[in-house]
Design an enzyme around this catalytic site. Structure first.
Site, PDB file in Angstrom:
ATOM      1  N   GLU A  59       1.863   4.745  16.817  1.00 46.78           N
ATOM      2  CA  GLU A  59       1.519   3.978  17.672  1.00 46.78           C
ATOM      3  C   GLU A  59       0.348   2.833  17.249  1.00 46.78           C
ATOM      4  OE1 GLU A  59      -0.534   6.687  20.589  1.00 46.78           O
ATOM      5  OE2 GLU A  59      -1.600   5.049  21.495  1.00 46.78           O
ATOM      6  N   LYS A 106      -6.804  13.106  23.530  1.00 49.62           N
ATOM      7  CA  LYS A 106      -6.253  13.047  22.261  1.00 49.62           C
ATOM      8  C   LYS A 106      -6.288  11.673  22.089  1.00 49.62           C
ATOM      9  CE  LYS A 106      -2.569   9.696  22.513  1.00 49.62           C
ATOM     10  NZ  LYS A 106      -2.950   8.983  21.987  1.00 49.62           N
ATOM     11  N   ASP A 134      -1.565  20.300   8.355  1.00 52.93           N
ATOM     12  CA  ASP A 134      -0.861  20.916   9.461  1.00 52.93           C
ATOM     13  C   ASP A 134      -1.116  20.158  10.903  1.00 52.93           C
ATOM     14  OD1 ASP A 134       0.865  22.470  11.319  1.00 52.93           O
ATOM     15  OD2 ASP A 134       0.801  24.060   9.562  1.00 52.93           O
ATOM     16  N   HIS A 194      -4.888  -2.990  23.586  1.00 55.74           N
ATOM     17  CA  HIS A 194      -3.630  -1.904  23.158  1.00 55.74           C
ATOM     18  C   HIS A 194      -2.680  -2.853  23.563  1.00 55.74           C
ATOM     19  CE1 HIS A 194      -2.019   1.628  22.559  1.00 55.74           C
ATOM     20  NE2 HIS A 194      -0.840   1.017  23.865  1.00 55.74           N
TER      21      HIS A 194
END
Ligand code: NDP
Length: 438
Positions: A85, A280, A296, A393
């Site tokens: 991202e 998130k 992991d 962004h």
């Protein structure tokens, strides 16, 4: 009409590619070319990657970036991040630089305890089972000694085994709730091996237990598996500074900014729709380091979100407060990670990334990851309460749009210059590109 295939795993790599390309893609030749173009030219390195998983046909690349200038407990780090991202690495770097000038990040490991459980069904008297467990606990530990010796030498091993009566939740359901210290390993294999040994001992001892009825002797082990919920494998990372040093932008006073940050975190604490996105953003930072260090990310994600819901409502993993003239912002998050085991000594990039991170122990890596999450959240929330998230962004996303439309280097240069002073939108970028190409 597609047909199932038998023995796919037995096919060679090129046969697998032939089959998948022919049966599931429009242009098999082109598909094969794409898959092969991602192979490593070093066949030894390629084989290493082929053998990480099963049925491997290619590699799936992920960009790896560096976020420098992280001052953590007075030590400077450059943090490798693997993430697809755009804007995450930039945001982390920006937050790192900002806090580097304000004392940096402080971290504390609050615990390193891992968890595993043997889940079993027992039809019989609970007091008899409790008595039985008290008797066999030393045997449970001694029969696992062949597995735990080297971990004990490192200062780790089995911490405790507790019998839990879960019959209130599910009829006849009990568990051995076991806690471990796994030092520099995430510990999945060590824990699972110990648990399977406990299960064997439990079944054997139940069968031989003179006070049990025939039914009680037949206790049924349903499964033995570690838990990725590790609320006592916890790390705290914090930044704090006098409010007047929160001079991020001219558009808002430092006190207004601090108050807005606190309010934004309060909203994420009480509103699950916001909390999920808030967290998130935290995981943007954490997962990128988890991936770059061969850990992991599914385990980390599952544990982090469970912790975010520990009080009964899904809530923010970060916290903020103003005390007098002091602003503090912190995270508390469970992170069960390893710097040995898994991919850590196998994947050359993981090895390199651990070197870049100055060969951290698992405990140090927990702290670095928590800091990456906190930095990410600071950057995201500070954008949200000031300019909004899209400005930064979309600026970062601009290159993706240009690449999607095969912009040349010259076109990129012209368009990047144009959007230094204009708002980036998908349509706006396309219009500029079309104008240039006219
Ligand atoms: P490994 O089994 O690969 O390596 C850990 C072992 O390394 C230890 O048990 C220990 O074995 C040895 N070791 C050497 N040096 C040290 C040290 N300094 N500290 C601690 N141990 C050391 O890895 P893990 O057990 O950590 O497993 C991680 C992997 O398991 C991950 O890839 C994960 O994806 C996978 N996994 C995850 C599951 C889950 O999360 N639910 C389930 C199953 C697998 P010894 O004491 O014998 O020397």
């Amino acid at each position: 009409m597609k047909k199932p295939i038998a023995g796919f795993s037995k096919l060679s790599k090129s046969e697998k590619i032939e089959w998948i390309a022919a049966n599931y893609t429009q242009n098999p030749q082109e598909s094969k070319k794409i898959l092969e173009s991602y192979w490593n030219s070093d066949s030894r390195l390629q084989q290493l990657h082929d053998e990480f998983i099963e049925n491997t046909i290619s590699n799936f690349y992920m960009p790896m970036g560096i976020a420098p200038n992280f001052l953590i407990n007075d030590r400077l780090y450059a943090i490798p991040m693997a993430i697809e991202e755009s804007s995450v690495v930039a945001a982390a770097s920006k937050a790192a630089k900002f806090w580097e000038g304000r004392g940096g990040f402080r971290t504390t490991v609050l615990g390193t305890e891992k968890v595993g459980q043997v889940h079993f069904i027992y039809h019989g008297s609970t007091p008899k089972l409790l008595d039985f467990f008290k008797n066999i606990k030393p045997t449970l530990l001694s029969e696992a000694e062949h597995l735990t010796q080297s971990m004990q030498k490192r200062g780790g091993g089995i911490k405790d085994i507790v019998l839990k009566d879960k019959t209130g939740e599910l009829s006849n359901y009990y568990q051995l709730h076991c806690t471990f210290e796994t030092q520099d390993a995430m510990g999945a294999n060590f824990i699972n091996s110990c648990l399977e040994q406990f299960a064997e001992t439990l079944k054997k001892e139940a069968l031989a237990h003179p006070d049990f009825s025939e039914q009680e002797k037949q206790l049924e082990v349903v499964m033995s598996i570690l838990s990725n919920y590790v609320p006592n494998c916890l790390v705290k990372a914090e930044v704090r500074c006098p409010i007047d040093q929160l001079d991020l932008t001219q558009d808002i006073s430092p006190r207004d900014f601090a108050e807005k940050m606190v309010r934004a975190v309060e909203i994420a604490k009480v509103e699950p729709y916001r909390a999920v996105t808030h967290n998130k953003g935290i995981m943007n930072g954490i997962d990128a380091v988890v991936l770059a260090t061969g850990n992991d990310f599914r385990a980390i994600e599952a544990g982090a979100h469970a912790y975010a819901a520990k009080d009964g409502t899904y809530s923010s993993l970060t916290h903020a407060k103003i005390e007098g003239d002091l602003f503090s912002f912190w995270i508390e998050i469970p992170l069960a990670v390893g710097t040995v085991g898994g991919l850590t000594k196998l994947h050359p990039l993981v090895k390199l990334n651990l070197e870049i991170l100055q060969q951290p122990s698992a405990v140090e890596l927990m702290q670095i990851m928590a800091v990456a999450g906190l930095a990410q959240n600071f950057a995201a929330v500070s954008s949200l309460v000031t300019t909004g998230i899209q400005k930064g962004h979309m600026k970062m996303h601009l290159m993706n749009i240009l690449n999607q439309h095969n912009a040349t280097d010259k076109e990129k240069e012209a368009i990047l210059a144009h959007f230094k002073t204009h708002t980036v939108t998908h349509r706006g970028v396309l219009n500029s590109l079309e104008n240039l190409r006219k």
